[in-house]
Design a protein around this motif. Structure first.
Motif, PDB file in Angstrom:
ATOM      1  N   ALA A 521      55.346  11.633  -7.479  1.00  0.00           N
ATOM      2  CA  ALA A 521      55.431  12.678  -8.507  1.00  0.00           C
ATOM      3  C   ALA A 521      55.073  12.058  -9.843  1.00  0.00           C
ATOM      4  CB  ALA A 521      56.823  13.285  -8.558  1.00  0.00           C
ATOM      5  N   GLN A 527      53.844  19.834 -16.982  1.00  0.00           N
ATOM      6  CA  GLN A 527      53.545  20.160 -15.595  1.00  0.00           C
ATOM      7  C   GLN A 527      54.022  19.017 -14.708  1.00  0.00           C
ATOM      8  OE1 GLN A 527      51.774  22.971 -14.312  1.00  0.00           O
ATOM      9  NE2 GLN A 527      51.904  23.902 -16.339  1.00  0.00           N
ATOM     10  N   LEU A 528      54.605  19.364 -13.571  1.00  0.00           N
ATOM     11  CA  LEU A 528      55.083  18.378 -12.618  1.00  0.00           C
ATOM     12  C   LEU A 528      54.197  18.433 -11.382  1.00  0.00           C
ATOM     13  CD1 LEU A 528      57.288  16.292 -12.045  1.00  0.00           C
ATOM     14  CD2 LEU A 528      58.643  18.106 -11.007  1.00  0.00           C
ATOM     15  N   GLU A 529      53.534  17.316 -11.069  1.00  0.00           N
ATOM     16  CA  GLU A 529      52.651  17.231  -9.918  1.00  0.00           C
ATOM     17  C   GLU A 529      53.330  16.419  -8.821  1.00  0.00           C
ATOM     18  OE1 GLU A 529      48.959  15.647 -11.210  1.00  0.00           O
ATOM     19  OE2 GLU A 529      48.448  17.381 -12.464  1.00  0.00           O
ATOM     20  N   ARG A 565      50.263  18.810  -1.588  1.00  0.00           N
ATOM     21  CA  ARG A 565      50.452  18.753  -3.032  1.00  0.00           C
ATOM     22  C   ARG A 565      50.983  20.073  -3.563  1.00  0.00           C
ATOM     23  NH1 ARG A 565      44.573  16.097  -4.472  1.00  0.00           N
ATOM     24  NH2 ARG A 565      45.105  13.905  -4.142  1.00  0.00           N
ATOM     25  N   THR A 566      51.528  19.990  -4.759  1.00  0.00           N
ATOM     26  CA  THR A 566      51.876  21.188  -5.522  1.00  0.00           C
ATOM     27  C   THR A 566      51.953  20.801  -6.988  1.00  0.00           C
ATOM     28  OG1 THR A 566      53.380  23.082  -5.662  1.00  0.00           O
ATOM     29  CG2 THR A 566      54.389  20.924  -5.450  1.00  0.00           C
ATOM     30  N   ARG A 567      51.786  21.774  -7.835  1.00  0.00           N
ATOM     31  CA  ARG A 567      51.859  21.581  -9.292  1.00  0.00           C
ATOM     32  C   ARG A 567      52.656  22.731  -9.871  1.00  0.00           C
ATOM     33  NH1 ARG A 567      48.136  19.005 -13.187  1.00  0.00           N
ATOM     34  NH2 ARG A 567      48.420  19.941 -15.241  1.00  0.00           N
TER      35      ARG A 567
END
Length: 689
Positions: A521, A527-529, A565-567
């Motif tokens: 992470a 924004q958190l990826e 993945r997610t953002r």
């Protein structure tokens, strides 16, 4: 009510006529002419009619008094108790202000700015924005609902742009306390294996209990130390960087019962581990075409210190021949495989066979080196399938596959296995997506029994070609063919030999970016990826623990084979913990020294000077239970000259707005004609006598 003139003739003409009338009146009075006074009055009425006087009357309505109510919605106000106090105080204030129709309240929520990485409580900025279109004379006052931790309080000698009271309704309780930890200093980079020092400090705000604080220190998720520390002191902590890439040092102080928040009880320091001149030992059995490919690859990297030996002179050939007459030197086996073996980051056996150069004990020493965290790569050729294979030595204890004693000799395209398509060592190799792969063929492989670990590349008929495995704390890779040099020579278009060999070497040396099971992470602004690498299939949702303690599930979407993945945007700043299965990681969103968490204990001290200057009131709203104590409203006509200690004084404006103007000509129509007839009739009457 006013009288204005709208002359029917130029003022000069009216002035001339008035002067002539005055002259006639003076002459008439001097000669005692009968009716002179009435004639003068008639001429004056005519002159006044020509001046056209108009009676004007304005219709005005009173304007409302503007009162700005700024509500602190920053992260320090996010605790359940403070949120409840804030909402109750806001509703009570709305009810009180609604009792005064002449007061217009403007309610503004002042939250953290999502576009900044270092959020802070900026109530005066929100106040200026709310009153930017309001004339100063209409401002009746400003009311803040806040915990008192305001970071944009202007200097007391500055002007707010209006002359009205500033009040503050303080949430929180007067006996609050909080314990927090912060990183004072630490390096951003460090050499792997060398000692580094990070300095941290535990800080107590408010009346905290006396005694030492218990601190737990973790490195890359593993606890490495526990320390009792005295709050307020700078504590240096020394540790060794275990790996290259990102290393996360977490310092956590045990929470106190009843403290304001636990969101600032942990701090992280991220530093990049840098390998200083990787030491690689390349041991070749005898010269062959692939030997140069390995040597050229390793020598092309300036960060690699290569020690390369090709063994051609076994111990049985060591006789009494003088050294200066020898074309070859004796292999320094004891120095390399006993005394200095732990200094190497990677050992490569390239088509090596057991020929008596290394005593059996040394193979066991190499196996222990792997068990203790070393890296071993076997590039196998026909020798590995023969009777002198190193698989017949104690080294077999760490090898992931045992040879069957046979070779497969036919052309084939190396292909990625299902695991290989997901594994970061082989995923995305150029040319792998087509069928057949867009690269050259190889022509022989060593047959092995079903291997341990992951088979990421396959040879003809689906046989293992590249096998990766973990052994103890170390790692082993087996490339079951000596044909990789065909790619580097460009045979049939060549292939990705350089990226493949480099990835294998970096995976063996435990580079975090090539872990087959990893959770990562990082923050990009607010924004958190989140990334999840796996070769086991869908890992399911991840769980995020926010700095406030609230947990949220997050769905991970497959971006590439084996990579999810997610953002997501974040409304909070601070330390986030992300967990998925047995994996967890930490990431800090926003600046690590953000003012929002440097002090969280509610205080009236910051706003009290402005309240004193403007004759305002600072009042704590906390009452028994969940109730709030709100002062009443005191409207004041004219400037507020005395502060009221029990009520919120508001300066009521006397400003009005013009709604219309009524105009009536005084000598127009019947009124003017009547006045003229009156004086003319009086003149005729006087002259007729």
């Amino acid at each position: 009510m006013t009288i204005e003139f709208s002359p029917l003739l130029p003022w000069i003409a009216i002035g001339v006529l008035a002067a002539l009338a005055l002259a006639l009146a003076v002459v008439g009075l001097a000669r005692r002419v009968r009716g002179t006074v009435f004639r003068a009055l008639a001429l004056a009425v005519v002159a006044l009619a020509l001046a056209n006087p108009i009676l004007s009357q304005e219709e005005r309505a009173p304007l409302s008094t503007i009162v700005a109510v700024v509500v602190d919605r920053s992260q320090s106000q996010a605790s359940p108790e403070r949120r409840t106090m804030t909402d109750a105080a806001l509703q009570g204030l709305k009810d009180r202000l609604a009792q005064f129709p002449q007061i217009e309240a403007r309610f503004v929520d002042a939250a953290d700015d999502p576009d900044t990485e270092s959020p802070s409580t900026r109530l005066f900025t929100a106040l200026n924005s709310a009153l930017s279109d309001v004339p100063p004379a209409r401002v009746g006052g400003a009311i803040f609902i806040t915990d008192g931790q305001v970071h944009d309080v202007p200097d007391i000698n500055q002007s707010l742009g209006f002359d009205a009271p500033v009040h503050a309704l303080i949430t929180g309780r007067p006996d609050e306390f909080d314990r927090r930890v912060e990183i004072v200093s630490g390096p951003r980079f460090g050499i792997v294996g060398e000692e580094q020092t990070v300095t941290y400090r535990v800080i107590d705000d408010g009346p905290t209990p006396a005694g030492q604080a218990q601190v737990t220190i973790s490195l890359n998720g593993q606890e490495i130390a526990r320390q009792p520390v005295t709050p307020g002191e700078d504590i240096p902590f020394r540790f060794t960087i275990p790996r290259g890439g990102n290393n996360i040092l977490e310092v956590a102080v045990a929470p106190l019962a009843g403290e304001v928040t636990e969101a600032n009880n942990r701090a992280v320091h991220v530093l990049d581990g840098i390998r200083e001149n990787l030491r690689v030992l390349l041991v070749s059995g005898e010269p062959h075409s692939g030997e140069r490919a390995w040597r050229n690859l390793l020598k092309s990297d300036a960060a690699v210190d290569l020690v390369h030996f090709t063994i051609l002179r076994p111990p049985e050939k060591q006789d009494g021949t003088p050294i200066n007459e020898l074309s070859l030197i004796a292999f320094p086996t004891r120095e390399l495989f006993v005394e200095k073996i732990n200094q190497f980051d990677l050992i490569i056996f390239d088509r090596y066979q057991h020929r008596g150069v290394l005593p059996i004990l040394y193979y066991d020493n190499i196996a222990q080196y792997v068990e203790n965290g070393g890296a071993l790569l076997i590039a196998a050729g026909p020798e590995h399938a023969g009777p002198d294979s190193i698989a017949t030595t104690p080294l077999s204890a760490v090898l992931p596959a045992s040879p069957t004693g046979s070779m497969t000799a036919k052309g084939f395209y190396p292909r990625l296995s299902d695991e290989g398509k997901k594994h970061p060592v082989t995923r995305g190799l150029e040319g792998a997506d087509s069928e057949p792969p867009h690269w050259g063929r190889w022509f022989r492989t060593v047959d092995v029994d079903p291997p341990q670990g992951q088979t990421v590349m396959q040879a003809a008929d689906g046989k293992p070609l590249l096998v990766l495995n973990r052994v103890g704390k170390g790692r082993v890779a087996m490339l079951l063919s000596d044909q990789g040099w065909l790619w580097s020579r460009g045979f049939e278009g060549g292939g990705p030999s350089v990226p493949l060999y480099r990835r294998i070497a970096h995976w063996l040396m435990q580079e975090p970016a090539l872990e087959e099971e990893a959770l990562t992470a990082h923050a990009a602004g607010r924004q958190l990826e989140i990334g999840r690498q796996t070769i086991k299939g869908d890992p399911g949702p991840a769980t995020i623990t926010l700095p406030s303690g609230r947990q949220e599930p997050v769905t991970l979407t497959e971006a590439e084979p084996g990579l999810y993945r997610t953002r997501i945007p974040t409304s909070e700043i601070g330390l986030f913990e992300i967990a998925n299965g047995e994996l967890s990681t930490l990431v800090h969103v926003g600046a690590v020294d953000a003012p929002e968490f440097k002090a969280t204990v509610s205080t009236p001290a910051l706003l009290q000077p402005w309240a004193d200057k403007t004759k305002g009131l600072v009042h704590r709203v906390a009452a028994e239970g969940n109730a709030v104590d709100l002062p009443s409203i005191l409207p004041v006509r004219g400037p507020v000259r005395v502060a009221d200690k029990q009520r919120l004084s508001l300066r009521m404006t006397d400003e009005t707005i013009l709604k219309g103007v009524n105009s009536m000509p005084l000598f127009a129509g019947v009124l003017g004609l009547a006045a003229l007839l009156l004086v003319l009739s009086a003149t005729w009457h006087r002259e007729g006598r």
